[in-house]
Design an enzyme around this catalytic site. Structure first.
Site, PDB file in Angstrom:
ATOM      1  N   LYS A 157     -24.555   3.144   2.341  1.00  0.00           N
ATOM      2  CA  LYS A 157     -24.408   1.580   2.445  1.00  0.00           C
ATOM      3  C   LYS A 157     -23.744   0.810   1.587  1.00  0.00           C
ATOM      4  O   LYS A 157     -23.560   1.272   0.298  1.00  0.00           O
ATOM      5  CB  LYS A 157     -25.915   1.083   2.332  1.00  0.00           C
ATOM      6  CG  LYS A 157     -27.047   1.462   3.405  1.00  0.00           C
ATOM      7  CD  LYS A 157     -28.417   0.926   3.142  1.00  0.00           C
ATOM      8  CE  LYS A 157     -29.192   1.205   4.253  1.00  0.00           C
ATOM      9  NZ  LYS A 157     -30.506   0.722   4.258  1.00  0.00           N
ATOM     10  N   GLU A 199     -29.191   5.789   0.274  1.00  0.00           N
ATOM     11  CA  GLU A 199     -30.560   5.800   0.396  1.00  0.00           C
ATOM     12  C   GLU A 199     -31.388   7.019   1.318  1.00  0.00           C
ATOM     13  O   GLU A 199     -30.378   7.567   2.277  1.00  0.00           O
ATOM     14  CB  GLU A 199     -31.153   4.386   1.190  1.00  0.00           C
ATOM     15  CG  GLU A 199     -31.208   3.293   0.200  1.00  0.00           C
ATOM     16  CD  GLU A 199     -31.854   2.015   0.767  1.00  0.00           C
ATOM     17  OE1 GLU A 199     -32.170   0.961  -0.075  1.00  0.00           O
ATOM     18  OE2 GLU A 199     -32.027   1.720   2.146  1.00  0.00           O
ATOM     19  N   HIS A 207     -38.781  -0.823  12.355  1.00  0.00           N
ATOM     20  CA  HIS A 207     -37.924  -1.878  11.515  1.00  0.00           C
ATOM     21  C   HIS A 207     -39.351  -3.255  11.817  1.00  0.00           C
ATOM     22  O   HIS A 207     -39.297  -3.664  12.853  1.00  0.00           O
ATOM     23  CB  HIS A 207     -36.692  -2.197  12.020  1.00  0.00           C
ATOM     24  CG  HIS A 207     -36.064  -3.273  11.261  1.00  0.00           C
ATOM     25  ND1 HIS A 207     -34.740  -3.294  11.068  1.00  0.00           N
ATOM     26  CD2 HIS A 207     -36.533  -4.324  10.335  1.00  0.00           C
ATOM     27  CE1 HIS A 207     -34.299  -4.097  10.380  1.00  0.00           C
ATOM     28  NE2 HIS A 207     -35.256  -4.879   9.882  1.00  0.00           N
ATOM     29  N   ARG A 291     -32.313 -16.901   5.058  1.00  0.00           N
ATOM     30  CA  ARG A 291     -31.855 -17.946   6.026  1.00  0.00           C
ATOM     31  C   ARG A 291     -32.908 -17.747   7.055  1.00  0.00           C
ATOM     32  O   ARG A 291     -33.683 -17.052   7.423  1.00  0.00           O
ATOM     33  CB  ARG A 291     -30.723 -17.529   6.493  1.00  0.00           C
ATOM     34  CG  ARG A 291     -30.388 -16.080   7.066  1.00  0.00           C
ATOM     35  CD  ARG A 291     -29.361 -15.823   7.783  1.00  0.00           C
ATOM     36  NE  ARG A 291     -29.112 -14.460   7.891  1.00  0.00           N
ATOM     37  CZ  ARG A 291     -29.931 -13.467   8.975  1.00  0.00           C
ATOM     38  NH1 ARG A 291     -30.603 -14.120   9.657  1.00  0.00           N
ATOM     39  NH2 ARG A 291     -29.286 -12.148   8.782  1.00  0.00           N
ATOM     40  N   VAL A 294     -32.107 -14.852  13.535  1.00  0.00           N
ATOM     41  CA  VAL A 294     -32.059 -15.232  15.077  1.00  0.00           C
ATOM     42  C   VAL A 294     -33.342 -15.271  15.966  1.00  0.00           C
ATOM     43  O   VAL A 294     -33.640 -15.964  16.794  1.00  0.00           O
ATOM     44  CB  VAL A 294     -31.221 -13.938  15.555  1.00  0.00           C
ATOM     45  CG1 VAL A 294     -30.811 -14.111  17.041  1.00  0.00           C
ATOM     46  CG2 VAL A 294     -29.760 -14.120  14.910  1.00  0.00           C
TER      47      VAL A 294
END
Length: 443
Positions: A157, A199, A207, A291, A294
């Site tokens: 990542k 990871e 998720h 934030r 969506v």
């Protein structure tokens, strides 16, 4: 606040404008030359052109956006999601101009935007994290040694990555060696930093994310969870709440852990704590999104809370409108991201929408960025609308979504509606036993 500039476009700009108008707040929209006829431009109190169609010449022009904000004498800037919403430098510059940034402070954005630093912060707070390096890898040799220790498969990542960009699944050492240099180069090109880490890859994972809110008095609450496991290339496609997979015991623990994570960084405004959950319901911190998400309408549908209104109130310095005990969840909600794309190859399908008829019914909310006659350009995310369904039960929501999508009329472009219909009749989805690998196995 009297006037807010919205540093975004499309459906999220329209969404913010709606709440601002309900609160008696004037809005200033910005638009690129390609977006001049978009519905959000017409809905705002005033609209100002910010530049040419490419994002780096328009919606990412932070200096130009601040110039417009000062010229229009706005009180605040709402960044929406994407673009500059998690840009710490933009948040800091906004504050320096004595304009309120509707979101957390720049220091928190910077802290949680670096995945290695945020991971260390969570470990120190006692929040479980996925086994991995926890530091930037200096060489491929170092990466290979660590990966052998935690056992393959692993995820490589980018530390500053996001939105599924800068993530590579490595099944073995050969794949890791092949991907290491290219992932570093891609990270540098997209995020300005080539730092990468590793990871452990959690197979058959879910998720699950928790919506949190904090005020300037140190109060932090959660507004339940959203299951975002239906993904393609780490991009969310369908989100729902409550998660059909979690037991009530794990659900309570995940809320408590999300609050612990938010308190560890003194969080203010809207945020989301994302977790990976394995088959045995062990969960691990993945990242924190600083934030509005969506998929925030899913939470709004089950709680009746206007999250944008809360954002504005807290940015003004007001306390949280509700205490934890007052926030209730009712029924089930599910969101579908309707994109202008080929439903088989998943390539963008830009073009003019020659016909668009929504089959509107009770319990259905459409957050659309386009209308009939509008053109979907190749410059931006191809999402046309978010279709959100709410009902007393998950089965009721699935039935409503299937009926709605079967009668949806969109001509001129291709959409992923056929994909949704295929998902809705899949046994594993109906039973709620899907994982993040669901779409890769769907036939």
């Amino acid at each position: 606040m009297r006037k807010i500039l919205i540093a975004n476009r499309g459906e999220i700009a329209l969404r913010i404008i709606k709440t601002c108008h309900q609160m008696g707040i004037e809005t200033v929209a910005i638009y690129s030359e390609a977006d001049i006829e978009m519905p959000y431009v017409k809905a705002a109190s005033k609209a100002v052109c910010v530049g040419e169609p490419p994002v780096n010449k328009s919606y990412l022009q932070s200096d130009k956006i601040l110039e417009i904000a000062k010229s229009e004498q706005v009180d605040a800037i709402h960044p929406g999601y994407g673009f500059l919403s998690e840009n710490a430098d933009f948040a800091k510059s906004t504050k320096n101009e004595r304009i309120i940034f509707i979101g957390p402070d720049a220091e928190t954005i910077k802290l949680m935007g670096d995945k290695i630093v945020s991971r260390k912060t969570m470990e120190q707070a006692g929040v479980p994290v996925v086994p991995g390096s926890g530091y930037g890898l200096k060489s491929i040799e170092e990466a290979c040694i660590l990966s052998a220790q935690i056992e393959y498969p692993v995820m490589l990542k980018a530390s500053s990555g996001g939105g599924g960009i800068g993530m590579v699944l490595c099944e073995n050492e050969q794949a890791l060696i092949k991907s290491f240099a290219s992932t570093k180069s891609r990270a540098l090109a997209y995020f300005g930093s080539d730092e990468v880490f590793i990871e452990k890859y959690i197979a058959e994972a879910r998720h699950v994310e928790v919506q949190i809110f904090g005020d300037h008095e140190g109060n932090i609450v959660h507004l339940f969870e959203r299951d975002c496991s239906i993904q393609r290339r780490h991009q969310k496609v369908i989100e729902e709440s409550p998660s059909p997979f979690l037991s009530e015991g794990t659900r309570r623990k995940i809320y408590e852990t999300a609050l612990k994570a938010a308190k560890a960084v003194g969080y203010t405004n809207a945020g989301t704590i994302e977790f990976i959950v394995d088959e045995k319901e062990n969960f691990y911190f993945l990242e924190m999104n600083t934030r509005l998400q969506v998929e925030h309408p899913v939470t709004e549908m089950i709680t009746g809370v206007d999250l944008v209104e809360w954002q504005i109130l807290i940015a003004q310095g007001e306390p949280l409108p509700m205490q934890q005990s007052q926030i209730k969840s009712s029924g089930h909600a599910m969101e579908f991201r309707l994109n202008a794309e080929d439903p088989v190859r998943f390539l963008p399908s830009p073009g003019k929408i020659t016909k668009l008829v929504w089959n509107e019914m009770p319990g259905i909310r459409i957050d659309a960025g386009y209308q009939e006659g509008d053109t979907v350009t190749p410059y931006y995310d191809p999402m046309i609308a978010k279709c959100i369904f709410h009902g007393e039960t998950r089965k009721e929501v699935i039935n409503a979504a299937e009926g709605f999508l079967k009668n949806l009329q969109i001509d001129g472009i291709k959409t992923n509606a056929p994909l949704f219909l295929n998902i809705l009749v899949n046994d594993d989805f109906v039973k709620g036993i899907y994982t993040t690998n669901f779409l890769s196995k769907l036939r």
